[in-house]
Design a protein around this motif. Sequence first.
Motif, mmCIF file in Angstrom:
data_model
loop_
_atom_site.group_PDB
_atom_site.id
_atom_site.type_symbol
_atom_site.label_atom_id
_atom_site.label_comp_id
_atom_site.label_asym_id
_atom_site.label_seq_id
_atom_site.Cartn_x
_atom_site.Cartn_y
_atom_site.Cartn_z
ATOM 1 N N GLN A 1 -7.831 1.594 10.100
ATOM 2 C CA GLN A 1 -6.665 0.902 10.842
ATOM 3 C C GLN A 1 -6.408 2.466 12.088
ATOM 4 O O GLN A 1 -6.372 3.354 11.834
ATOM 5 C CB GLN A 1 -6.131 -0.156 10.511
ATOM 6 N N ALA B 1 -9.448 0.908 0.326
ATOM 7 C CA ALA B 1 -7.638 1.245 -0.191
ATOM 8 C C ALA B 1 -7.442 -0.071 -1.748
ATOM 9 O O ALA B 1 -6.582 -0.532 -1.651
ATOM 10 C CB ALA B 1 -6.812 0.627 0.589
ATOM 11 N N PHE C 1 0.973 -1.310 -0.050
ATOM 12 C CA PHE C 1 -0.340 -0.182 0.053
ATOM 13 C C PHE C 1 0.958 1.471 0.454
ATOM 14 O O PHE C 1 2.111 0.712 0.269
ATOM 15 C CB PHE C 1 -1.290 0.075 1.347
HETATM 16 N N1 ASP Z 1 -4.007 -1.052 5.458
HETATM 17 C C1 ASP Z 1 -5.089 -0.327 4.519
HETATM 18 C C2 ASP Z 1 -6.190 -0.694 4.346
HETATM 19 O O1 ASP Z 1 -6.214 -1.899 3.779
HETATM 20 C C3 ASP Z 1 -4.463 0.602 3.615
HETATM 21 C C4 ASP Z 1 -2.795 0.990 3.885
HETATM 22 O O2 ASP Z 1 -2.269 0.258 4.854
HETATM 23 O O3 ASP Z 1 -2.549 2.056 3.315
HETATM 24 O O4 ASP Z 1 -6.966 -0.078 3.622
#
Ligand code: ASP
Length: 333
Positions: free
Chosen positions: A212, A165, A45
């Motif tokens: 998160q 995402a 990401f």
């Molecule tokens: N972990 C985040 C998600 O899955 C994306 C990210 O780490 O930017 O939405």
Amino acid sequence: MSRLNRRSLSAMAAAAALSVCCAMAPASASAQAYPSRPITIIVPFAAGGPTDTVARLLAEAMGRDLGGAVVVENVGGAGGTLGAQRVAVARPDGYTLLVHHIGMSTIPTLYRRLAYDPVNGFEPVGLITEVPMTIIGKRNIAATNLQELVALARREGVNMNLANAGVGAASHLCGLLFQSALGVQLTTVPYRGTGPAMNDLVGGTVDLLCDQTTNTTEQIRGNTVRAFAVTTATRLPSLPDLPTANEAGMPGFEVSVWHGLYAPRGTPVEIVNRLSTALQAALRDPNLMRRFADLGTEPVAQDRATPAAHRAFWIADVERWRPVIQTAGQFAD
Ligand code: ASP
């Protein structure tokens, strides 16, 4: 011939060649010298998001134990599958690793076609952490609590934007659960990571995000977004005023995001074990523990930061999410 068989055959051929040329060399010479150059952790990401935050704290702490540099490279896009693919096809020598999350459990069902094997392409090294999620909106959204948000989402439907995402991201999964709990469909806006999604939420370009605490805590504390609920059974010490979804009117809406460390399939077992030892040391690191606590999470117990515990948990989790995703029926091609 299966990929595994081809691999083991070529490994046998290589071993035969080696035994001719270097019969006196110790069998695990490469593992003993490991690491002799920087290790790269691929984050699937964009920089500045929650997976990136976890990986950078881990890289710093693991580097101390391994006595060498561990660098992070962001390969975002396609819900985390582009970065995962990079690692699945990398040379299995311990110098290219992956930090990924619950997407490793949902992607095998969400994607009908992938250019890599989403389960057999990896050696699990160990689990890292489980991170709570929060449901947040842009600062001036026309709802002040979860019940009002639910009513607003039902009224607005596709006129409301939900950032994520990409298909396979944790934000996608949380958004999927949110929409199916409400029986509404919102307009999803995919980003290469929730770092950039958060920028647009703060700027008011998108309306909603489920993400998160490793990405949302500081924004919630700074009042740059409106927080509605945390998706854990109990409130978090780091955000004591934020109600749980249970309390706020969505009973049973509980989801947290586990993270794990992976090497490509075929990485020598000595190297995987060395990495697991370094992972366990990193999870005892006071700086990492302090930052995790501040961001609403904590390291997993040491006995979960092992290849065997990680593999067992992950494989069971793939099966746990399969029927949920099949019922929600949102797939990527
Ligand atoms: N972990 C985040 C998600 O899955 C994306 C990210 O780490 O930017 O939405």
